[in-house]
Design a protein around this motif. Sequence first.
Motif, short mmCIF file in Angstrom:
data_model
loop_
_atom_site.label_atom_id
_atom_site.label_comp_id
_atom_site.label_asym_id
_atom_site.label_seq_id
_atom_site.Cartn_x
_atom_site.Cartn_y
_atom_site.Cartn_z
N LEU A 1 -59.45 -50.90 41.27
CA LEU A 1 -58.65 -49.79 41.79
C LEU A 1 -58.86 -49.62 43.29
CD1 LEU A 1 -56.81 -47.32 41.55
CD2 LEU A 1 -58.84 -45.97 40.90
N ALA A 2 -60.12 -49.62 43.74
CA ALA A 2 -60.40 -49.45 45.16
C ALA A 2 -59.84 -50.62 45.98
CB ALA A 2 -61.91 -49.32 45.39
N GLY A 3 -59.90 -51.82 45.42
CA GLY A 3 -59.35 -52.98 46.12
C GLY A 3 -57.85 -52.86 46.28
N THR A 4 -57.17 -52.38 45.22
CA THR A 4 -55.72 -52.19 45.31
C THR A 4 -55.38 -51.12 46.33
OG1 THR A 4 -55.43 -52.86 43.01
CG2 THR A 4 -53.66 -51.57 44.00
N LEU A 5 -56.12 -50.01 46.32
CA LEU A 5 -55.89 -48.95 47.30
C LEU A 5 -56.13 -49.46 48.72
CD1 LEU A 5 -57.50 -45.86 45.50
CD2 LEU A 5 -55.07 -46.28 45.89
N ALA A 6 -57.18 -50.27 48.91
CA ALA A 6 -57.46 -50.81 50.24
C ALA A 6 -56.33 -51.74 50.70
CB ALA A 6 -58.79 -51.56 50.23
N ALA A 7 -55.82 -52.54 49.77
CA ALA A 7 -54.71 -53.44 50.12
C ALA A 7 -53.46 -52.64 50.48
CB ALA A 7 -54.41 -54.38 48.95
N PHE A 8 -53.19 -51.55 49.73
CA PHE A 8 -52.05 -50.69 50.07
C PHE A 8 -52.26 -49.99 51.41
CE2 PHE A 8 -50.73 -49.95 45.37
CZ PHE A 8 -50.03 -51.15 45.38
N ALA A 9 -53.51 -49.63 51.71
CA ALA A 9 -53.80 -49.01 53.01
C ALA A 9 -53.54 -50.00 54.14
CB ALA A 9 -55.24 -48.52 53.04
N ALA A 10 -53.93 -51.27 53.93
CA ALA A 10 -53.65 -52.30 54.94
C ALA A 10 -52.15 -52.49 55.11
CB ALA A 10 -54.30 -53.62 54.53
N PHE A 11 -51.41 -52.41 54.00
CA PHE A 11 -49.95 -52.46 54.08
C PHE A 11 -49.42 -51.30 54.92
CE2 PHE A 11 -45.93 -50.77 52.36
CZ PHE A 11 -45.10 -51.86 52.53
N GLY A 12 -50.00 -50.13 54.74
CA GLY A 12 -49.49 -48.94 55.41
C GLY A 12 -49.80 -48.85 56.89
N VAL A 13 -50.83 -49.57 57.39
CA VAL A 13 -51.17 -49.43 58.81
C VAL A 13 -50.04 -49.90 59.71
CG1 VAL A 13 -53.65 -49.65 58.39
CG2 VAL A 13 -52.33 -51.69 58.95
N ALA A 14 -49.17 -50.78 59.22
CA ALA A 14 -48.05 -51.23 60.04
C ALA A 14 -47.15 -50.06 60.44
CB ALA A 14 -47.23 -52.27 59.27
N PHE A 15 -47.08 -49.07 59.58
CA PHE A 15 -46.21 -47.93 59.87
C PHE A 15 -46.78 -47.06 60.98
CE2 PHE A 15 -45.09 -49.41 55.72
CZ PHE A 15 -43.71 -49.32 55.69
N VAL A 16 -48.10 -47.18 61.24
CA VAL A 16 -48.69 -46.48 62.38
C VAL A 16 -48.22 -47.10 63.69
CG1 VAL A 16 -50.88 -45.87 63.49
CG2 VAL A 16 -50.71 -45.86 61.00
N ALA A 17 -48.07 -48.42 63.69
CA ALA A 17 -47.65 -49.13 64.91
C ALA A 17 -46.15 -49.10 65.11
CB ALA A 17 -48.13 -50.58 64.84
N ARG A 18 -45.38 -48.84 64.07
CA ARG A 18 -43.93 -48.88 64.20
C ARG A 18 -43.36 -47.88 65.21
NH1 ARG A 18 -41.22 -49.61 58.28
NH2 ARG A 18 -39.54 -48.56 59.41
N PRO A 19 -43.82 -46.61 65.23
CA PRO A 19 -43.29 -45.70 66.26
C PRO A 19 -43.59 -46.16 67.67
CG PRO A 19 -44.33 -44.45 64.50
CD PRO A 19 -44.66 -45.89 64.26
N LEU A 20 -44.79 -46.72 67.89
CA LEU A 20 -45.13 -47.24 69.22
C LEU A 20 -44.19 -48.39 69.59
CD1 LEU A 20 -46.91 -47.28 71.73
CD2 LEU A 20 -48.51 -48.77 70.48
N GLY A 21 -43.94 -49.28 68.63
CA GLY A 21 -42.99 -50.36 68.88
C GLY A 21 -41.61 -49.82 69.18
N GLY A 22 -41.19 -48.78 68.44
CA GLY A 22 -39.89 -48.17 68.70
C GLY A 22 -39.79 -47.60 70.09
N ILE A 23 -40.87 -46.96 70.56
CA ILE A 23 -40.86 -46.37 71.90
C ILE A 23 -40.80 -47.45 72.98
CG2 ILE A 23 -42.26 -45.08 73.57
CD1 ILE A 23 -43.29 -43.42 71.18
#
Length: 424
Positions: free
Chosen positions: A53-75
């Motif tokens: 379970l923790a491994g799956t959550l960590a993998a999903f968290a790694a998937f989600g970090v891209a969305f942190v960079a997306r607004p900066l890329g948009g700007i």
Amino acid sequence: MTVQTGAGQRLRPLRVAFASFIGTAIEWYDFFLFGAAATLVFNTQFFPTLSPLAGTLAAFAAFGVAFVARPLGGIVFGHFGDRIGRKRMLIISLLLMGGSTVAIGLLPTHAQIGIAAPLLLVVVRLLQGFAVGGEWGGAVLMAVEHAPPQRRAFYGSFPQAGVPAGLVLSAAAFLAVQQLPKEQLLSWGWRLPFLASALLLFVGLYVRSRLEESPEFEKVSTAGRVSSFPLRDTLRRSPRAVLVGIFTQAAANIPFYVVTVFVLSYATTHVGISRGTVLTCLIIAALLDIAAVPLVAILADRIGRRKVLRIGAIYSAVAAFPFFWLVDTGSTVGVLVAMILYATLGHALTYGAIAGFLSELFDANHRYTGVSVAYQVGGLITSGPAPFIAAALYAGFSGSWVIALYIVIACAVTYVALLAAPRT
């Protein structure tokens, strides 16, 4: 700028829209590969010391970090797209995305270099997010700004349709490598879809290099109306449009990423459906979505973008509980119908008119920045956390009903945002 007359002039918007579709499909193929790998492979290859379970959550968290960079890329891409043109930024974003995706295919795993492996994975994922942050706004504006005003939703839907096309390509790629024996899949087979991005990169560069610059940007440039600081102008002149654009996407993004990322894990782990079955059903639904998105956009040009998006929010709220009831049957037919309910109909109704709707909220001299900031901040809030939140909700409440309720709330947010939208 090439001067065209007659049939050439009439066909140019369609050629530009089709080129935007091809380029966007390639970029989102790269982006969605990570989601499929996060669900099926990354938990064991990069987070093996954690519980399942923790491994799956960590993998999903790694998937989600891209969305942190997306607004900066948009700007960043929006700033230069509003100052020097849309076309150049699209080529740069494609190069960055393709290079990052190939790099993931070359990364050593945790077994080879330890904790450095997941750290490198997160860094490259951030680069992917930065690249796609600049991709969507430029691709949409190239299509919309070449289009006749009364058909902007339709032409703007071509890059929108590139999203499910990229999903089809990525799901098909992982479905293919899953035919390998498990040992080969985990040792080297999972890398092949990422490395294949190098070939797609050349296709995308060829298509985009042949595009002409947006006529609306050229008008702004010729008239001397180029913004010196597009982000400032966006926040000063269009703050309401930015907020509306951010929250309008909840009904499209949250169900889509729950279905295309979380459900891949949920259906196999908790319902007992084979990965191949889930991927096949998702591919069929996404193929139908490629056609459904422009059809919905045609309707939006006739009755209004806002009205269609409101209909989509209502539909997605109503379909939330039936979706999980169908998945929980464990039958192939049930999963296929569920995928069509959301990955086809729900996604088309909530997403097909977004490009035309957002583009008309902003003036041409800061439009790239405006649509990019609204879309990417909306993605940060709604898309990235969705698989992680869905997994955490299921773990905490032990039932799919709470995830369906999460989707209903997202649809309500979108509906309220549309009521507050400024008239265009």
